[in-house]
Design a protein around this motif. Structure first.
Motif, mmCIF file in Angstrom:
data_model
loop_
_atom_site.group_PDB
_atom_site.id
_atom_site.type_symbol
_atom_site.label_atom_id
_atom_site.label_comp_id
_atom_site.label_asym_id
_atom_site.label_seq_id
_atom_site.Cartn_x
_atom_site.Cartn_y
_atom_site.Cartn_z
ATOM 1 N N HIS A 47 0.825 -1.214 0.000
ATOM 2 C CA HIS A 47 0.000 0.000 0.000
ATOM 3 C C HIS A 47 0.858 1.263 0.000
ATOM 4 O O HIS A 47 0.805 2.044 -0.924
ATOM 5 C CB HIS A 47 -0.948 -0.051 1.204
ATOM 6 C CG HIS A 47 -1.620 1.243 1.537
ATOM 7 N ND1 HIS A 47 -1.426 1.879 2.740
ATOM 8 C CD2 HIS A 47 -2.475 2.024 0.836
ATOM 9 C CE1 HIS A 47 -2.150 2.994 2.746
ATOM 10 N NE2 HIS A 47 -2.790 3.099 1.621
ATOM 11 N N GLU A 63 0.029 -7.175 10.361
ATOM 12 C CA GLU A 63 -0.675 -5.904 10.211
ATOM 13 C C GLU A 63 0.352 -4.797 10.034
ATOM 14 O O GLU A 63 1.274 -4.653 10.831
ATOM 15 C CB GLU A 63 -1.522 -5.634 11.459
ATOM 16 C CG GLU A 63 -2.331 -4.361 11.369
ATOM 17 C CD GLU A 63 -3.016 -4.032 12.682
ATOM 18 O OE1 GLU A 63 -4.238 -4.198 12.755
ATOM 19 O OE2 GLU A 63 -2.323 -3.631 13.641
ATOM 20 N N HIS A 67 -0.826 1.811 8.525
ATOM 21 C CA HIS A 67 -2.190 1.971 8.010
ATOM 22 C C HIS A 67 -3.078 0.772 8.306
ATOM 23 O O HIS A 67 -4.167 0.673 7.799
ATOM 24 C CB HIS A 67 -2.158 2.253 6.506
ATOM 25 C CG HIS A 67 -1.258 3.392 6.165
ATOM 26 N ND1 HIS A 67 0.034 3.198 5.751
ATOM 27 C CD2 HIS A 67 -1.427 4.716 6.233
ATOM 28 C CE1 HIS A 67 0.606 4.374 5.573
ATOM 29 N NE2 HIS A 67 -0.252 5.304 5.854
ATOM 30 N N ASN A 68 -2.536 -0.156 9.115
ATOM 31 C CA ASN A 68 -3.321 -1.299 9.568
ATOM 32 C C ASN A 68 -3.805 -2.205 8.440
ATOM 33 O O ASN A 68 -4.740 -2.979 8.629
ATOM 34 C CB ASN A 68 -4.511 -0.851 10.435
ATOM 35 C CG ASN A 68 -4.106 0.115 11.527
ATOM 36 O OD1 ASN A 68 -4.571 1.239 11.572
ATOM 37 N ND2 ASN A 68 -3.197 -0.294 12.397
ATOM 38 N N ARG A 70 -3.780 -5.452 6.320
ATOM 39 C CA ARG A 70 -3.463 -6.797 6.819
ATOM 40 C C ARG A 70 -3.245 -7.783 5.685
ATOM 41 O O ARG A 70 -3.932 -7.719 4.667
ATOM 42 C CB ARG A 70 -4.603 -7.304 7.699
ATOM 43 C CG ARG A 70 -4.702 -6.533 8.990
ATOM 44 C CD ARG A 70 -5.884 -6.982 9.802
ATOM 45 N NE ARG A 70 -5.892 -6.274 11.078
ATOM 46 C CZ ARG A 70 -6.620 -6.633 12.119
ATOM 47 N NH1 ARG A 70 -7.409 -7.684 12.036
ATOM 48 N NH2 ARG A 70 -6.563 -5.940 13.234
ATOM 49 N N ALA A 81 -9.229 -3.460 2.840
ATOM 50 C CA ALA A 81 -8.796 -2.063 2.836
ATOM 51 C C ALA A 81 -7.869 -1.782 4.013
ATOM 52 O O ALA A 81 -8.121 -2.277 5.103
ATOM 53 C CB ALA A 81 -10.005 -1.143 2.903
ATOM 54 N N PRO A 82 -6.833 -0.958 3.820
ATOM 55 C CA PRO A 82 -6.528 -0.272 2.564
ATOM 56 C C PRO A 82 -5.631 -1.072 1.617
ATOM 57 O O PRO A 82 -5.196 -0.511 0.620
ATOM 58 C CB PRO A 82 -5.781 0.976 3.056
ATOM 59 C CG PRO A 82 -5.041 0.496 4.259
ATOM 60 C CD PRO A 82 -5.927 -0.557 4.894
ATOM 61 N N ARG B 60 -2.875 10.321 -4.354
ATOM 62 C CA ARG B 60 -2.993 8.867 -4.161
ATOM 63 C C ARG B 60 -4.475 8.514 -4.076
ATOM 64 O O ARG B 60 -5.098 8.650 -3.026
ATOM 65 C CB ARG B 60 -2.267 8.442 -2.896
ATOM 66 C CG ARG B 60 -0.757 8.362 -3.085
ATOM 67 C CD ARG B 60 -0.143 7.583 -1.938
ATOM 68 N NE ARG B 60 -0.709 6.245 -1.871
ATOM 69 C CZ ARG B 60 -0.124 5.171 -2.384
ATOM 70 N NH1 ARG B 60 1.026 5.264 -2.969
ATOM 71 N NH2 ARG B 60 -0.703 3.995 -2.288
ATOM 72 N N TRP B 294 -6.776 9.389 10.677
ATOM 73 C CA TRP B 294 -7.021 8.565 9.506
ATOM 74 C C TRP B 294 -7.756 7.271 9.853
ATOM 75 O O TRP B 294 -8.742 6.910 9.235
ATOM 76 C CB TRP B 294 -5.658 8.281 8.884
ATOM 77 C CG TRP B 294 -5.684 7.583 7.591
ATOM 78 C CD1 TRP B 294 -5.846 8.156 6.358
ATOM 79 C CD2 TRP B 294 -5.507 6.192 7.373
ATOM 80 N NE1 TRP B 294 -5.785 7.193 5.398
ATOM 81 C CE2 TRP B 294 -5.576 5.990 5.979
ATOM 82 C CE3 TRP B 294 -5.295 5.099 8.208
ATOM 83 C CZ2 TRP B 294 -5.443 4.732 5.413
ATOM 84 C CZ3 TRP B 294 -5.165 3.849 7.645
ATOM 85 C CH2 TRP B 294 -5.245 3.670 6.263
ATOM 86 N N GLN B 298 -11.645 5.837 8.885
ATOM 87 C CA GLN B 298 -11.915 4.552 8.238
ATOM 88 C C GLN B 298 -12.872 3.697 9.049
ATOM 89 O O GLN B 298 -13.852 3.173 8.531
ATOM 90 C CB GLN B 298 -10.602 3.779 8.122
ATOM 91 C CG GLN B 298 -9.717 4.268 7.022
ATOM 92 C CD GLN B 298 -9.138 3.095 6.265
ATOM 93 O OE1 GLN B 298 -8.930 2.034 6.833
ATOM 94 N NE2 GLN B 298 -8.910 3.277 5.003
ATOM 95 N N TRP B 322 -0.520 8.026 14.423
ATOM 96 C CA TRP B 322 0.934 8.164 14.387
ATOM 97 C C TRP B 322 1.272 9.435 13.626
ATOM 98 O O TRP B 322 0.441 9.990 12.914
ATOM 99 C CB TRP B 322 1.585 6.963 13.710
ATOM 100 C CG TRP B 322 1.019 6.653 12.351
ATOM 101 C CD1 TRP B 322 -0.004 5.798 12.092
ATOM 102 C CD2 TRP B 322 1.428 7.210 11.085
ATOM 103 N NE1 TRP B 322 -0.252 5.788 10.741
ATOM 104 C CE2 TRP B 322 0.598 6.637 10.103
ATOM 105 C CE3 TRP B 322 2.406 8.131 10.696
ATOM 106 C CZ2 TRP B 322 0.722 6.960 8.743
ATOM 107 C CZ3 TRP B 322 2.522 8.446 9.358
ATOM 108 C CH2 TRP B 322 1.688 7.860 8.390
#
Lengths: 104, 410
Positions: A47, A63, A67-68, A70, A81-82, B60, B294, B298, B322
């Motif tokens: 990503h 993870e 941005h987590n 996975r 996502a993402p 992006r 962010w 989500q 972060w």
């Protein structure tokens, strides 16, 4: 047939954890599963190119620390996502307490 | 056309909601309404890579035209929602189009707080959109001197980016220290020293008396008597939620569009999520907060979508974010001000974590900083401990040898 590259000692990685391994200008992530098996993927998240080795391993999931996103680190499959592009995986073997990668 | 699900606001939150509606099996009409000309894009890189990338950056994109087509989501760009007709259950767009809805999600985000005395002009900038980022980027080249008004995350990330490009950077902060909101003083001090070490000038406790445009530069006069000369001033003094659509339609507003733990507004058919809403945080006994982050955008977008479809789920997440600052990254889980006592864990290499504990021993916050993502994993584990309302042994928290994962398993 590509060569096996010695990456680290098997005990350098805790169970259910991951470390970063750089080789020949490339970066990889090597995982040790809760079931004590070893796996390897590309080191950067598909990503935003974040090093996955900073992330958290939970069962068979890595993870991304930022941005987590996975992935299943055993198959490289993106888990929603993402992240939508799968991770490339690499063969791993453990011999004499050392972890080897086939990075070809 | 049958009324379906309508989302106003095409940022991270709105797009996530649109995708989640489909992921959860909704097959009726979904309309996503945005005001910018671009396809929906990610904002986190705007203060960082969009500034420093050697080539002209592209936005992006979160979801492109093909992605919208595949999902069957009608994306309406460049067309702000002008009015909300609750009785008629329809959104009136800027171009006169009327979009009926069965359920509506407002995800209008937040906009930079304006500094009235700065006025507007080519040397005054704010950062919110991709176009804002391009405008700032275009001025950051060469031996530019940039004044950053506000020592918060946006300002400091931008300071790091500008400095890495060789610009002279001065940060002016009205509070006694940088990152006053939400970041413990010990961590802010590390960030402060890091910036100073990179040649960023930081002046705290300085009120701005005036900003004068002197044609070839601007002159920022500080109340304390000093003055800062710059080619560009970027103002980052916080964000305010975009609530006008909700407010003029009579929805409850309380530091953002007020929603319950289901992200429902005072109208049961209308939801709000992300930066624009304030919501009760269950992990802190329902304390009402508004987050500009962010991941929150989500998660709330996805949750609102499920609840629009009748899931009736409560938002139970712990705040987490972060920020990159030069080669270091700080991570924070929970709200640091919830802590009554602090336990410090040193991880080596200058990295450390501050755990905040409530009076009853619950872990309520964890804030850390280190090179790259050194502290990321522990903060993520701490976040899970916070969510469980765990009461870890403070001496174990202080000891880097005790793995947080073990506490989680306990």
């Amino acid at each position: 047939m590509t060569d096996w590259i010695e990456a680290c000692g098997a005990e350098d990685i805790d169970e259910e954890d991951v470390i970063r391994f750089d080789h020949a200008g490339r970066t990889f992530a090597i995982y040790r599963s809760p079931g004590n098996e070893y796996f390897a993927t590309d080191g950067l998240c598909t990503h935003e190119k974040v090093h996955l080795a900073g992330g958290l391993v939970m069962d068979d999931i890595i993870e991304c620390p930022k941005h987590n996103g996975r992935f299943n680190y055993k198959t490289g499959a993106a888990r929603g996502a993402p992240v939508c592009v799968d991770l490339r995986t690499y063969p791993v073997k453990v011999e004499d307490g050392k972890v080897f990668l086939q990075v070809g | 056309m049958p009324a379906g699900m309508v989302i106003v606001g095409a940022g991270e939150c709105g797009v996530r909601a649109a995708v989640a509606l489909r992921e959860n099996g909704f097959d009726g009409p979904v309309t996503l309404i945005g005001e910018e000309a671009h396809l929906p894009y990610e904002r986190p890189p705007l203060s960082k890579q969009a500034m420093t990338a050697p080539d002209m950056p592209l936005a992006r994109t979160i979801l492109d035209a093909e992605g919208f087509a595949r999902l069957g989501v009608d994306f309406v760009g460049r067309n702000p929602a002008a009015r909300l007709d609750r009785a008629g259950r329809a959104v009136h767009l800027g171009d006169g189009r009327i979009v009926p809805f069965e359920r509506l999600l407002i995800a209008t985000g937040s906009v930079p707080r304006r500094l009235a005395l700065a006025g507007s002009g080519p040397r005054i900038a704010y950062l919110r959109t991709f176009d804002d980022a391009l405008a700032i980027r275009a001025r950051l080249r060469g031996n530019c001197r940039v004044a950053i008004i506000g020592g918060g995350f946006i300002g400091l990330e931008l300071a790091a980016s500008a400095r890495s490009l060789g610009a002279g950077v001065s940060v002016i902060e009205a509070q006694p220290r940088i990152l006053m909101r939400g970041v413990p003083a010990e961590i802010a001090a590390v960030v402060h020293d890091l910036h100073r070490g990179k040649g960023v000038e930081i002046a705290c406790g300085e009120q701005i008396a005036s900003i004068e445009d002197e044609t070839h530069h601007i002159l920022i006069r500080l109340a304390g008597g000093h003055a800062v000369e710059a080619d560009l001033a970027v103002i980052g003094i916080g964000a305010i939620p975009v609530t006008s659509l909700a407010e003029s339609a009579g929805l409850a507003v309380d530091n953002g569009i007020a929603v319950d733990d289901r992200l429902r507004t005072s109208d049961p058919n209308i939801f709000a999520a992300g930066d624009c809403c304030s919501f009760p945080l269950s992990v802190y006994g329902g304390r009402r907060v508004r987050l500009e982050a962010w991941r929150n955008a989500q998660e709330q977008g996805a949750l609102a979508a499920r609840n629009m479809l009748g899931a009736d789920e409560s938002h139970a997440a712990v705040p987490w974010f972060w920020s990159d600052q030069h080669e270091m990254t700080l991570y924070i889980a929970g709200l640091a001000d919830e802590g009554r006592s602090v336990v410090r864990r040193d991880l080596g290499g200058g990295a450390f974590i501050l755990f905040g504990l409530a009076a009853d021993g619950r872990l309520v916050a964890a804030s850390g900083i280190g090179q790259g993502d050194t502290v990321a994993r522990d903060i993520r584990l701490a976040e899970m401990l916070i969510a469980r309302q765990a009461r870890p042994d403070p001496s174990a928290l202080a000891c880097a040898g005790t793995k947080l994962r073990q506490m989680l398993a306990a």
